[in-house]
Design a protein around this motif. Structure first.
Motif, mmCIF file in Angstrom:
data_model
loop_
_atom_site.group_PDB
_atom_site.id
_atom_site.type_symbol
_atom_site.label_atom_id
_atom_site.label_comp_id
_atom_site.label_asym_id
_atom_site.label_seq_id
_atom_site.Cartn_x
_atom_site.Cartn_y
_atom_site.Cartn_z
ATOM 1 N N GLU A 70 -35.099 -41.771 -66.176
ATOM 2 C CA GLU A 70 -34.902 -42.415 -64.929
ATOM 3 C C GLU A 70 -34.354 -41.422 -63.748
ATOM 4 O OE1 GLU A 70 -30.948 -42.717 -66.901
ATOM 5 O OE2 GLU A 70 -33.035 -42.649 -67.515
ATOM 6 N N GLN A 71 -33.706 -40.302 -64.344
ATOM 7 C CA GLN A 71 -33.179 -39.357 -63.441
ATOM 8 C C GLN A 71 -34.067 -38.408 -63.075
ATOM 9 O OE1 GLN A 71 -29.689 -37.634 -65.362
ATOM 10 N NE2 GLN A 71 -28.732 -39.745 -65.856
ATOM 11 N N MET A 72 -35.365 -38.265 -63.592
ATOM 12 C CA MET A 72 -36.172 -37.092 -63.323
ATOM 13 C C MET A 72 -37.085 -37.496 -62.224
ATOM 14 S SD MET A 72 -36.820 -36.687 -67.386
ATOM 15 C CE MET A 72 -38.188 -35.965 -67.203
ATOM 16 N N ASP A 73 -37.467 -36.190 -61.537
ATOM 17 C CA ASP A 73 -38.481 -36.440 -60.554
ATOM 18 C C ASP A 73 -39.888 -36.116 -61.199
ATOM 19 O OD1 ASP A 73 -38.852 -33.594 -61.071
ATOM 20 O OD2 ASP A 73 -37.964 -32.920 -59.228
ATOM 21 N N ASN A 74 -40.916 -36.492 -60.364
ATOM 22 C CA ASN A 74 -42.249 -36.228 -60.610
ATOM 23 C C ASN A 74 -42.628 -35.044 -61.549
ATOM 24 O OD1 ASN A 74 -42.853 -38.937 -59.881
ATOM 25 N ND2 ASN A 74 -43.895 -38.110 -57.833
ATOM 26 N N ALA A 75 -42.075 -33.859 -60.918
ATOM 27 C CA ALA A 75 -42.598 -32.612 -61.603
ATOM 28 C C ALA A 75 -41.930 -32.530 -62.944
ATOM 29 C CB ALA A 75 -42.031 -31.212 -60.650
ATOM 30 N N ALA A 76 -40.470 -32.921 -63.296
ATOM 31 C CA ALA A 76 -39.961 -32.897 -64.498
ATOM 32 C C ALA A 76 -40.633 -33.746 -65.359
ATOM 33 C CB ALA A 76 -38.558 -33.436 -64.166
ATOM 34 N N LEU A 77 -41.125 -34.955 -64.996
ATOM 35 C CA LEU A 77 -41.742 -36.000 -65.887
ATOM 36 C C LEU A 77 -42.953 -35.478 -66.253
ATOM 37 C CD1 LEU A 77 -41.383 -39.460 -64.074
ATOM 38 C CD2 LEU A 77 -40.345 -38.729 -66.192
ATOM 39 N N GLY A 78 -43.802 -34.669 -65.292
ATOM 40 C CA GLY A 78 -45.019 -33.897 -65.907
ATOM 41 C C GLY A 78 -44.916 -32.724 -66.866
ATOM 42 N N TYR A 80 -42.052 -32.784 -69.016
ATOM 43 C CA TYR A 80 -41.930 -33.712 -70.230
ATOM 44 C C TYR A 80 -43.166 -34.249 -71.088
ATOM 45 C CZ TYR A 80 -40.729 -38.434 -72.596
ATOM 46 O OH TYR A 80 -40.780 -39.511 -73.286
ATOM 47 N N ARG A 81 -44.179 -34.701 -70.270
ATOM 48 C CA ARG A 81 -45.375 -35.159 -71.063
ATOM 49 C C ARG A 81 -46.049 -34.217 -71.477
ATOM 50 N NH1 ARG A 81 -45.640 -37.962 -65.775
ATOM 51 N NH2 ARG A 81 -47.097 -36.587 -65.049
ATOM 52 N N ALA A 82 -46.140 -32.873 -70.802
ATOM 53 C CA ALA A 82 -46.980 -31.784 -71.217
ATOM 54 C C ALA A 82 -46.262 -31.349 -72.571
ATOM 55 C CB ALA A 82 -46.940 -30.596 -70.246
ATOM 56 N N ARG A 83 -44.990 -31.057 -72.556
ATOM 57 C CA ARG A 83 -44.373 -30.381 -73.420
ATOM 58 C C ARG A 83 -44.117 -31.533 -74.925
ATOM 59 N NH1 ARG A 83 -38.057 -27.869 -73.393
ATOM 60 N NH2 ARG A 83 -37.892 -29.806 -74.547
ATOM 61 N N ASP A 84 -43.455 -32.478 -74.673
ATOM 62 C CA ASP A 84 -43.000 -33.367 -75.766
ATOM 63 C C ASP A 84 -43.816 -34.656 -76.141
ATOM 64 O OD1 ASP A 84 -40.842 -31.479 -76.006
ATOM 65 O OD2 ASP A 84 -39.656 -32.567 -75.226
ATOM 66 N N VAL A 85 -44.639 -35.023 -75.655
ATOM 67 C CA VAL A 85 -45.619 -36.375 -75.575
ATOM 68 C C VAL A 85 -46.955 -36.184 -75.900
ATOM 69 C CG1 VAL A 85 -45.770 -38.791 -74.639
ATOM 70 C CG2 VAL A 85 -43.754 -37.465 -74.088
ATOM 71 N N GLY A 86 -47.159 -36.825 -77.094
ATOM 72 C CA GLY A 86 -48.620 -36.918 -77.325
ATOM 73 C C GLY A 86 -49.041 -38.555 -77.302
ATOM 74 N N PHE A 87 -50.205 -38.615 -76.442
ATOM 75 C CA PHE A 87 -50.738 -40.016 -76.223
ATOM 76 C C PHE A 87 -51.835 -40.288 -76.951
ATOM 77 C CE2 PHE A 87 -48.537 -38.833 -72.252
ATOM 78 C CZ PHE A 87 -47.550 -40.024 -71.945
ATOM 79 N N ILE A 88 -51.831 -41.446 -77.603
ATOM 80 C CA ILE A 88 -53.188 -42.078 -77.862
ATOM 81 C C ILE A 88 -53.561 -43.275 -77.206
ATOM 82 C CG2 ILE A 88 -54.318 -42.897 -79.950
ATOM 83 C CD1 ILE A 88 -52.459 -41.173 -81.840
ATOM 84 N N PHE A 89 -54.399 -43.145 -76.324
ATOM 85 C CA PHE A 89 -54.811 -44.254 -75.779
ATOM 86 C C PHE A 89 -55.800 -45.131 -76.323
ATOM 87 C CE2 PHE A 89 -53.688 -40.852 -72.649
ATOM 88 C CZ PHE A 89 -52.702 -41.287 -71.932
ATOM 89 N N GLN A 90 -55.799 -46.267 -75.819
ATOM 90 C CA GLN A 90 -56.615 -47.490 -76.439
ATOM 91 C C GLN A 90 -57.978 -47.329 -76.223
ATOM 92 O OE1 GLN A 90 -55.420 -51.539 -75.212
ATOM 93 N NE2 GLN A 90 -56.933 -52.446 -76.556
#
Length: 224
Positions: A70-78, A80-90
């Motif tokens: 909730e404290q992060m800007d869009n660049a930081a969220l990007g 985070y997604r690139a480094r730490d999150v793997g998505f499996i979309f429906q």
């Protein structure tokens, strides 16, 4: 690993505001698996999107490891997604103009240019989901179940800290679905990966460390 408190999210349509996440509280230790079940429209996918930094909550606190979303800007969220999150979309979200192998490597590209070791690891994950022979094919030449397995291999390739899976076995037959769950559990144990799976499938509950049910935007602990 995950700490969520007093999370709210609504969507406006004209003068109406539909509350999709309603005071959600959720805690999950690193390296464990949570399965969240619920009817369509109950808020499951919205919760995944907020956890993955694809959408923002209206209010509340979200901590994932070292990140306070909730404290992060869009660049930081990007980042985070690139480094730490793997998505499996429906719905897989494969790029139709790229081969299967190239689709896998897109998960690496936001962090670095894929190298020979990345390609070798990508082939290893394709082997694990039974699709090594399809590496040079384009998504249009795959069945829905095969595309889902490609999407799963893509999420696993960068070996993220957190995997968010939306109906990961929805397009798969029973035997292949069990193989995929076994692979996810292997990642969980060997790499200390945290897994959050949303599904309609009650059979997945038996594999989870904790089970939840989403009803009208509220998350409640449930039994397997």
């Amino acid at each position: 690993m995950i700490e969520i408190s007093h999370l709210y999210k609504g969507y406006k349509s004209g003068d109406n505001n539909t509350l999709v996440l309603n005071d959600v509280k959720f805690s999950l230790p690193a390296g464990s698996m949570a399965v969240i079940r619920g009817m369509s429209g109950s808020g499951k996918t919205t919760l995944l999107n907020v956890l993955g930094g694809l959408d923002r909550a209206d209010s509340g606190q979200i901590r994932v490891g070292e990140w306070y979303l909730e404290q992060m800007d869009n660049a930081a969220l990007g980042h985070y997604r690139a480094r730490d999150v793997g998505f499996i979309f429906q719905f897989h979200n494969l790029i139709p103009t790229l081969t299967v192998l190239e689709n896998l490597l897109t998960s690496i590209e936001p962090v670095r240019h894929p190298n020979a070791e990345d390609k070798e690891l990508a082939m290893d994950y394709l082997e694990k989901v039974g699709l090594a022979a399809f590496a040079m094919r384009f998504p249009a030449r795959l069945s829905g179940g095969q595309q889902q397995r490609v999407a799963i291999a893509r999420a696993l390739l960068k070996e993220p800290k957190l995997i968010l899976a939306d109906e990961p076995t929805g397009s798969l037959d029973e035997d292949t679905g069990l193989q995929v769950i076994a692979l996810l559990q292997q990642m969980q144990r060997q790499k200390n990966v945290t897994l959050v799976i949303v599904t309609h499938n009650p059979d997945l509950s038996q594999y989870a460390d904790s089970n939840y049910e989403m009803r009208a935007g509220r998350l409640q602990a449930s039994h397997a």
